[in-house]
Design an enzyme around this catalytic site. Structure first.
Site, PDB file in Angstrom:
ATOM      1  N   ARG A  41      31.559  -5.741 -31.885  1.00  0.00           N
ATOM      2  CA  ARG A  41      31.758  -5.359 -30.489  1.00  0.00           C
ATOM      3  C   ARG A  41      33.231  -5.554 -30.134  1.00  0.00           C
ATOM      4  NH1 ARG A  41      33.500  -9.464 -29.203  1.00  0.00           N
ATOM      5  NH2 ARG A  41      34.082  -8.606 -27.180  1.00  0.00           N
ATOM      6  N   GLY A  42      33.549  -5.161 -28.876  1.00  0.00           N
ATOM      7  CA  GLY A  42      34.951  -5.188 -28.446  1.00  0.00           C
ATOM      8  C   GLY A  42      35.511  -3.792 -28.653  1.00  0.00           C
ATOM      9  N   ARG A  95      27.687   3.346 -27.809  1.00  0.00           N
ATOM     10  CA  ARG A  95      28.165   2.633 -26.620  1.00  0.00           C
ATOM     11  C   ARG A  95      29.072   3.577 -25.841  1.00  0.00           C
ATOM     12  NH1 ARG A  95      29.676  -3.341 -26.955  1.00  0.00           N
ATOM     13  NH2 ARG A  95      28.963  -3.107 -24.806  1.00  0.00           N
ATOM     14  N   GLN A 141      30.407 -13.950 -24.849  1.00  0.00           N
ATOM     15  CA  GLN A 141      31.519 -13.650 -25.770  1.00  0.00           C
ATOM     16  C   GLN A 141      32.660 -14.643 -25.595  1.00  0.00           C
ATOM     17  OE1 GLN A 141      29.995 -11.400 -23.813  1.00  0.00           O
ATOM     18  NE2 GLN A 141      29.991  -9.350 -24.671  1.00  0.00           N
ATOM     19  N   ASP A 177      38.070  -1.659 -21.615  1.00  0.00           N
ATOM     20  CA  ASP A 177      37.353  -0.718 -22.480  1.00  0.00           C
ATOM     21  C   ASP A 177      37.759   0.717 -22.209  1.00  0.00           C
ATOM     22  OD1 ASP A 177      35.672  -3.270 -22.441  1.00  0.00           O
ATOM     23  OD2 ASP A 177      34.904  -2.122 -24.137  1.00  0.00           O
ATOM     24  N   ASN A 221      36.135  -2.999 -17.581  1.00  0.00           N
ATOM     25  CA  ASN A 221      36.104  -4.101 -18.545  1.00  0.00           C
ATOM     26  C   ASN A 221      34.800  -4.858 -18.328  1.00  0.00           C
ATOM     27  OD1 ASN A 221      37.481  -5.482 -20.717  1.00  0.00           O
ATOM     28  ND2 ASN A 221      37.667  -7.219 -19.333  1.00  0.00           N
ATOM     29  N   LYS A 222      34.577  -5.853 -19.174  1.00  0.00           N
ATOM     30  CA  LYS A 222      33.318  -6.603 -19.152  1.00  0.00           C
ATOM     31  C   LYS A 222      32.925  -7.037 -17.747  1.00  0.00           C
ATOM     32  CE  LYS A 222      31.116  -7.166 -21.857  1.00  0.00           C
ATOM     33  NZ  LYS A 222      29.973  -6.223 -22.058  1.00  0.00           N
TER      34      LYS A 222
HETATM   35  C1  RUB Z   1      33.889  -6.361 -24.634  1.00  0.00           C
HETATM   36  C2  RUB Z   1      34.776  -6.400 -23.481  1.00  0.00           C
HETATM   37  C3  RUB Z   1      36.092  -6.842 -23.810  1.00  0.00           C
HETATM   38  C4  RUB Z   1      36.741  -5.523 -24.034  1.00  0.00           C
HETATM   39  C5  RUB Z   1      38.129  -5.464 -23.790  1.00  0.00           C
HETATM   40  O1  RUB Z   1      32.718  -5.742 -24.341  1.00  0.00           O
HETATM   41  O2  RUB Z   1      34.537  -5.991 -22.388  1.00  0.00           O
HETATM   42  O3  RUB Z   1      36.663  -7.563 -22.758  1.00  0.00           O
HETATM   43  O4  RUB Z   1      36.326  -4.966 -25.226  1.00  0.00           O
HETATM   44  O5  RUB Z   1      38.839  -6.094 -24.765  1.00  0.00           O
HETATM   45  P1  RUB Z   1      31.540  -5.853 -25.366  1.00  0.00           P
HETATM   46  P2  RUB Z   1      39.645  -5.180 -25.732  1.00  0.00           P
HETATM   47  O6  RUB Z   1      31.431  -7.293 -25.763  1.00  0.00           O
HETATM   48  O7  RUB Z   1      30.377  -5.391 -24.543  1.00  0.00           O
HETATM   49  O8  RUB Z   1      31.872  -4.943 -26.485  1.00  0.00           O
HETATM   50  O9  RUB Z   1      40.482  -4.306 -24.869  1.00  0.00           O
HETATM   51  O10 RUB Z   1      40.430  -6.151 -26.506  1.00  0.00           O
HETATM   52  O11 RUB Z   1      38.667  -4.466 -26.559  1.00  0.00           O
END
Ligand code: RUB
Length: 355
Positions: free
Chosen positions: A60-61, A98, A202, A243, A253-254
């Site tokens: 994820r991320g 996703r 997370q 995201d 974002n989250k």
């Molecule tokens: C992860 C999330 C992170 C983002 C942003 O969502 O929202 O804060 O990915 O970080 P999930 P980045 O855990 O639902 O995938 O920009 O580093 O990806």
């Protein structure tokens, strides 16, 4: 050993925490659902299994799933014989996992662009593209980390939400944690407050794990403590990932990010998102048009399979929220830090070449 395998071996020699890589003809990925208690490495042979791993948050991320998308397309080409039909099917499947993170869609499109016009996928073209994507992402992490670190002062405590780190990116520090890691490597005496990030935790599990590994002091809070911490002067900066960023700077974002932005504005605390120019989606004018993923209600009513609320109680889980650009002090990218007016400055960024 193929050029791609050699490239992965070199990556593994650097001080990186890779979320996903290729080894002995299969994909390997860190099972993020098991962290921090277990550093489990899964082996994935089929694109269908990778799609499920993205869907169920094993990986994820936004940066990491973008990279996973590219690897998934490579796997599809290797194992399906690389017919055009199979590549289209794999792209559709991976994209459906996703909806909010734009990097996933973009890397898959990049791979498709380099095989369009071929009936049978030329595997060497995909290998070259995957290497390009991985090199680029890693370079972006170092660059955006350096630009962002200039905003962090010696003695600052930086609050971050969710996990925007190495395992959510390409291995150095992802986005938000690249800023923090660079500031730390510059010798600044900094602290981090990590929000636990209900319901997937997370922050509690992965941000805390990574910061400990990097040796950066971290204090964990539950999400509802950020207002308190800001009100008593315990937070000097907020840095989160994103995201997807719309053309006007609104960001997805989250879930919970917006709440921290509201509190930061009230307390005059600079609020930044660290991201790459690839996360800016110019086809989307404002945050209102970003699709927010809704996940299963049981992810709220239960924790680790343990029911928290009475049976039959309804719950919702919007997995992301939108922070309007008016709450942002800046967007940290590999090309520099973008400030107001975002629409205009993001357009200019679009045409700027990385130095
Ligand atoms: C992860 C999330 C992170 C983002 C942003 O969502 O929202 O804060 O990915 O970080 P999930 P980045 O855990 O639902 O995938 O920009 O580093 O990806």
């Amino acid at each position: 050993m193929s050029k791609l395998e050699q490239f992965v071996r070199n990556l593994k020699d650097q001080q990186l925490l890779l979320p996903i890589w290729f080894e002995n003809g299969a994909l390997k990925l860190i099972n993020q659902l098991k962290l921090p208690h277990k550093e489990e490495i899964l082996t994935i042979q089929k694109v269908e299994d990778l799609a499920e791993a993205i869907r169920n948050m094993t990986i994820r991320g936004s940066g990491a799933i973008g990279i996973a998308g590219a690897w998934g397309m490579y796997l599809a080409a290797l194992h399906s014989g690389g017919t055009r039909e199979e590549m289209i099917r794999a792209a559709r499947l991976l994209k459906s996992t996703r909806p909010t993170a734009v990097n996933l869609m973009k890397t898959i499109d990049e791979i498709m662009d380099c095989v369009n016009g071929f009936e049978m996928t030329p595997i060497d073209r995909i290998e070259a593209k995957v290497i390009e994507i991985l090199e680029r992402q890693l370079q972006f992490e170092h660059l955006l980390g350096s630009h962002g670190a200039n905003l962090i002062n010696d003695g600052d405590t930086v609050l971050t939400h969710c996990h925007s780190g190495a395992l959510a990116g390409s291995g150095y520090g992802g986005r938000a944690l690249s800023v923090i890691r660079k500031a730390y490597e510059q010798g600044k005496n900094i602290q981090v407050i990590a929000c636990e990030t209900r319901p997937y935790l997370q922050g509690a599990r992965i941000t805390a794990y990574e910061l400990q590994k990097f040796g950066i002091p971290v204090t964990l809070i539950t999400d509802n403590m950020s207002g308190y911490c800001m009100s008593v002067g315990r937070v000097q900066k907020v840095v989160v990932g994103s995201d997807r960023v719309a053309a006007n700077g609104d960001l997805a974002n989250k879930i919970g990010t917006y709440m921290h932005a509201l509190a930061a504005k009230e307390h005059d605390i600079p609020f930044y998102t660290a991201t790459s120019s690839h996360t800016i989606d110019f086809s989307i004018q404002s945050g209102a048009d970003i699709e927010v993923e809704f996940r299963g209600a049981e992810e709220v009513t239960s924790l680790n399979g343990q029911r928290l609320s009475p049976k039959g109680v309804e719950a919702i889980y919007p997995s992301f929220d939108i922070t309007p650009n008016s709450y942002l002090s800046g967007i940290i990218t590999e090309k520099g830090v973008i400030t107001h007016p975002f629409s205009q400055n993001l357009q200019q960024l679009n045409s700027k070449v990385v130095q």
